[in-house]
Design a protein around this motif. Structure first.
Motif, short mmCIF file in Angstrom:
data_model
loop_
_atom_site.label_atom_id
_atom_site.label_comp_id
_atom_site.label_asym_id
_atom_site.label_seq_id
_atom_site.Cartn_x
_atom_site.Cartn_y
_atom_site.Cartn_z
N TYR A 458 40.93 23.96 17.15
CA TYR A 458 40.98 24.94 18.23
C TYR A 458 39.65 24.99 18.96
O TYR A 458 38.64 24.48 18.50
CB TYR A 458 41.38 26.33 17.76
CG TYR A 458 40.74 26.90 16.52
CD1 TYR A 458 41.39 27.88 15.80
CD2 TYR A 458 39.48 26.50 16.06
CE1 TYR A 458 40.84 28.44 14.66
CE2 TYR A 458 38.93 27.04 14.93
CZ TYR A 458 39.60 28.01 14.23
OH TYR A 458 39.04 28.56 13.11
N THR A 459 39.68 25.58 20.14
CA THR A 459 38.54 25.54 21.05
C THR A 459 38.21 26.96 21.50
O THR A 459 38.85 27.93 21.11
CB THR A 459 38.88 24.68 22.26
OG1 THR A 459 40.02 25.26 22.91
CG2 THR A 459 39.20 23.26 21.85
N LYS A 460 37.21 27.05 22.36
CA LYS A 460 36.78 28.35 22.86
C LYS A 460 37.93 29.11 23.54
O LYS A 460 38.15 30.29 23.27
CB LYS A 460 35.63 28.17 23.84
CG LYS A 460 35.08 29.47 24.38
CD LYS A 460 34.02 29.26 25.45
CE LYS A 460 32.76 28.71 24.86
NZ LYS A 460 31.66 28.65 25.86
N SER A 461 38.66 28.43 24.39
CA SER A 461 39.75 29.11 25.11
C SER A 461 40.86 29.55 24.16
O SER A 461 41.43 30.63 24.32
CB SER A 461 40.33 28.19 26.20
OG SER A 461 40.81 26.99 25.62
N TYR A 462 41.12 28.73 23.13
CA TYR A 462 42.14 29.10 22.14
C TYR A 462 41.73 30.38 21.42
O TYR A 462 42.54 31.29 21.22
CB TYR A 462 42.33 27.96 21.15
CG TYR A 462 43.29 28.29 20.01
CD1 TYR A 462 44.64 28.00 20.11
CD2 TYR A 462 42.83 28.90 18.83
CE1 TYR A 462 45.53 28.30 19.08
CE2 TYR A 462 43.70 29.20 17.80
CZ TYR A 462 45.05 28.91 17.93
OH TYR A 462 45.92 29.22 16.91
N VAL A 463 40.47 30.44 21.01
CA VAL A 463 39.99 31.61 20.27
C VAL A 463 40.06 32.86 21.14
O VAL A 463 40.49 33.93 20.69
CB VAL A 463 38.55 31.38 19.75
CG1 VAL A 463 38.04 32.62 19.03
CG2 VAL A 463 38.50 30.18 18.83
N LYS A 464 39.66 32.74 22.40
CA LYS A 464 39.71 33.89 23.30
C LYS A 464 41.14 34.40 23.46
O LYS A 464 41.38 35.61 23.47
CB LYS A 464 39.13 33.52 24.66
CG LYS A 464 37.61 33.39 24.67
CD LYS A 464 37.11 33.05 26.07
CE LYS A 464 35.60 32.99 26.10
NZ LYS A 464 35.09 32.63 27.45
N LYS A 465 42.08 33.49 23.59
CA LYS A 465 43.48 33.89 23.75
C LYS A 465 44.01 34.60 22.51
O LYS A 465 44.93 35.41 22.59
CB LYS A 465 44.34 32.67 24.06
CG LYS A 465 44.13 32.11 25.46
CD LYS A 465 44.96 30.86 25.69
CE LYS A 465 44.69 30.27 27.06
NZ LYS A 465 45.44 28.99 27.27
N SER A 466 43.40 34.30 21.36
CA SER A 466 43.84 34.94 20.12
C SER A 466 43.39 36.38 20.02
O SER A 466 43.88 37.14 19.17
CB SER A 466 43.29 34.17 18.92
OG SER A 466 41.91 34.44 18.73
#
Length: 668
Positions: A458-466
């Protein structure tokens, strides 16, 4: 409040803004015309806002309330102490709060009011670095690694070094001409990062302009550190070093195989020499067939500071004063490496410490470049922090890759080179000292272990969406990893800039919290099955707490710098320390086991530094759009970096499963 009210009146005075608008437009047009002229080849840009436009109006770093600081201190201590240790520290803190602490707080506030030109932490923090007698290699200097040039044909040692030198000189000249765009943090860039904002800020008198920026939801940052970046060197002195800046220097220091070279990069008027001339001098150095220096004097900069101070005086007595002056006054250092490492661990070693005598670690700024064009900044830490270096980093990467001054088709003007090689005069005693320093250096760096992790699930954008902040997830991964490895929670340090304040430096984010401790037990310990929902809830609680700690630290409301300021005041004025600071548990919380830091930028691949304690880890990390990276250092056998990396991987895997709605596997 008075200043803010006056500013609101000023901004609402529409008639005045209308009167000034034609002037603003005409200046803008002139700015656009001048920016494209040949006269600007020596500058990155010409900001319509002076570099120091906000400096006079920056707010002062607040001194927190003593009770609030002590409450946060105990909250942090609760996570790493036994019940008996905690009870002992509570008694000491309660006593301090109503006795010496109360008096020290009053005196610190009074001293701060007498020094309104700076912050209460600036001088003590600067002196902390300069008074340290530890070698600055591994204990002080970090590195930041540039991404490769996106054009493979430019990823060449000669081309890239020439382009980066010219871009660095343009940065320096733009800064010194006061036309470098001020550092501003835009909370809502779509509304404030535009010409309209800059026009309005330019019209506001400097005593009030910070408040105008604040109304646009922007935070201008302190830029006082930038002036110490170039022509500067940390000079070893007995007891306390000295940072010396000599703007008269027009030359560059180049090191290769332990040999020293200097050549001018500015003319007598301070203009940047033609790129072809700079390129020719670099080419001459690269073609020098001299063997590696068997007497690499630069290794002395990796010595104990008092030892190095005595050696430097001896070097001067042997007739090396002018040579040292040329090194000290050079604009910055460029270190050429003949190796071309591809392994991340080998790259870290080259950039963090290199071979004995290959880097003059006292220089405020050193560019180190491998034979393959891999490049980093290694910087001496006393003069400044990551925010200042990051600005340089971003500007130089962008300018050198998008406005290159030499190209694969550029021919080398061999007759244009003008390089001076520096030689040191050594007697037998200094030669023996040199060999001892080389042995000591080699022994020290061999004790360091380095390991790297690239993670792509996972990446920065994935973590933010979580719903989590990327930094909180990384810090939780570090806590989970250490808990899995050692079954305990320990003192943890994450650096946070306080550049939103005049002469701010850093504050500590204490990432080991009650929330992370609970998450560690849920994820790692053997106990009745915990639902995915409960695990996710625990992760979100960690993120919320970490966000609060980060905001407090950035606003100068942590506890570490405040206690440090009180401690230094007691030492300097009273000559003794209250029990608060001699308490073994105060020493324990400041014995940092997990030293962590991150710098986010499209120009940076990774950063790194050594542990700050023999039984600790140095953890540099980054979260990006395509991957997560960890750079971990340690001193075995008391620590085990490969196993720590395995535990970090397991932590990231487990949290990924939870965010995907699945229960993580228990085994590692």
């Amino acid at each position: 409040m008075f200043k803010l009210c006056r500013l609101k009146y000023y901004l609402r005075n529409k008639e005045r803004l209308i009167i000034l608008q034609p002037l603003t437009s005409s200046l803008d047009e002139a700015f656009q015309r001048y920016s494209s002229s040949a006269a600007d080849k020596d500058f990155l840009h010409r900001s319509i806002l002076p570099t120091d436009h906000f400096q006079a109006s920056l707010p002062r770093l607040p001194i927190p309330e003593l009770e609030d600081t002590l409450k946060k201190y105990l909250e942090c201590q609760r996570q790493i102490l036994t019940d008996d240790e905690y009870d002992q520290t509570v008694d000491i803190v309660n006593k301090f709060k109503v006795t010496e602490g109360l008096d020290l707080q009053k005196r610190l506030i009074a001293k701060d009011k007498r020094n309104k030109h700076t912050s209460y932490i600036a001088k003590p923090w600067f002196d902390m670095y300069l008074k340290s007698r530890l070698p600055i290699v591994l204990n002080n200097n970090p590195f930041m690694y540039f991404r490769d040039d996106p054009r493979p044909e430019y990823q060449n040692q000669l081309l890239r070094s020439t382009n980066m030198i010219v871009s660095s000189l343009k940065f320096m000249k733009t800064l010194r001409a006061n036309i470098l765009e001020p550092d501003i943090y835009h909370l809502n860039p779509a509304k404030s990062d535009n010409m309209r904002f800059r026009k309005i800020m330019r019209m506001i008198p400097t005593p009030f302009v910070f408040y105008g920026a604040y109304m646009f939801k922007t935070l201008p940052l302190d830029m006082s550190q930038h002036k110490n970046m170039f022509n500067s060197t940390r000079i070893p002195r007995p007891g306390k070093d000295e940072l010396v800046v000599n703007k008269e220097g027009r030359h560059l220091l180049v090191m290769r195989n332990g040999n020293f070279y200097v050549f001018d990069v500015l003319d007598a008027s301070g203009n940047i020499l033609e790129p072809g001339v700079i390129m020719a001098s670099l080419h001459q150095i690269m073609q020098d067939q001299s063997p590696p220096n068997t007497e690499p004097v630069a290794v002395f900069t990796a010595e104990d500071r008092d030892v190095w101070a005595s050696y430097r005086e001896k070097l001067i007595s042997l007739g090396n004063e002018e040579t040292l002056k040329l090194i000290d006054s050079s604009i910055f250092a460029l270190c050429f490496e003949d190796n071309k490492p591809t392994d991340p661990n080998a790259i870290t070693r080259m950039f963090l410490h290199g071979e004995a005598g290959r880097i003059w670690f006292d220089k405020s700024l050193s560019l180190i470049m491998s034979a393959g064009g891999n490049t980093c900044v290694n910087f001496e830490h006393s003069w400044g922090d990551g925010v200042a270096v990051l600005r340089y980093f971003n500007e130089v990467f962008e300018d050198s890759t998008k406005k290159s001054v030499v190209h694969p088709s550029t021919s080398v003007q061999t007759d244009a080179a003008s390089v001076q090689r520096l030689e040191f005069k050594l007697d037998q005693e200094m030669k023996e000292n040199l060999q001892q320093s080389v042995k000591k250096f080699n022994s020290t760096i061999q004790s360091l272990d380095v390991h790297h992790l690239e993670y792509y699930k996972y990446t920065k954008s994935y973590v933010k969406k979580s719903g989590m902040s990327p930094d909180s997830l990384m810090q939780l991964a570090i806590q989970l990893a250490y808990y899995r490895q050692c079954k305990q929670t320990v003192a943890t340090y994450e650096s946070c800039s306080t550049a939103a304040f005049k002469h701010g430096r850093t504050e500590t984010i204490r990432s080991a919290t009650a929330e992370t401790k609970r998450a560690c037990t849920l994820f790692v310990d053997n106990h009745p099955a915990v639902s995915v929902e409960e695990l996710k809830k625990a992760m979100m609680a960690c993120s919320k707490k970490h966000g609060s700690l980060t905001r407090n630290a950035a606003m100068g409301k942590g506890f570490d710098r405040h206690l440090f300021g009180l401690k230094i005041l007691a030492e300097e004025e009273d000559g003794r320390l209250p029990e608060m600071f001699t308490d073994s548990n105060y020493q324990k919380i400041n014995h940092i086991i997990l030293s962590t830091s991150t710098v986010s930028s499209p120009a940076i691949l990774i950063g790194g530094f050594a542990p700050v304690t023999p039984n600790g880890y140095g953890v540099g990390y980054s979260t990006e759009d395509s991957r997560i990276g960890f750079n971990v250092t340690s001193y075995p056998p008391s620590t085990n970096a490969p196993n720590f990396i395995e535990c970090v991987t397991k932590a990231l895997d487990d949290m990924y499963e939870v965010l995907e709605g699945r229960h993580p596997a228990k085994s590692i």
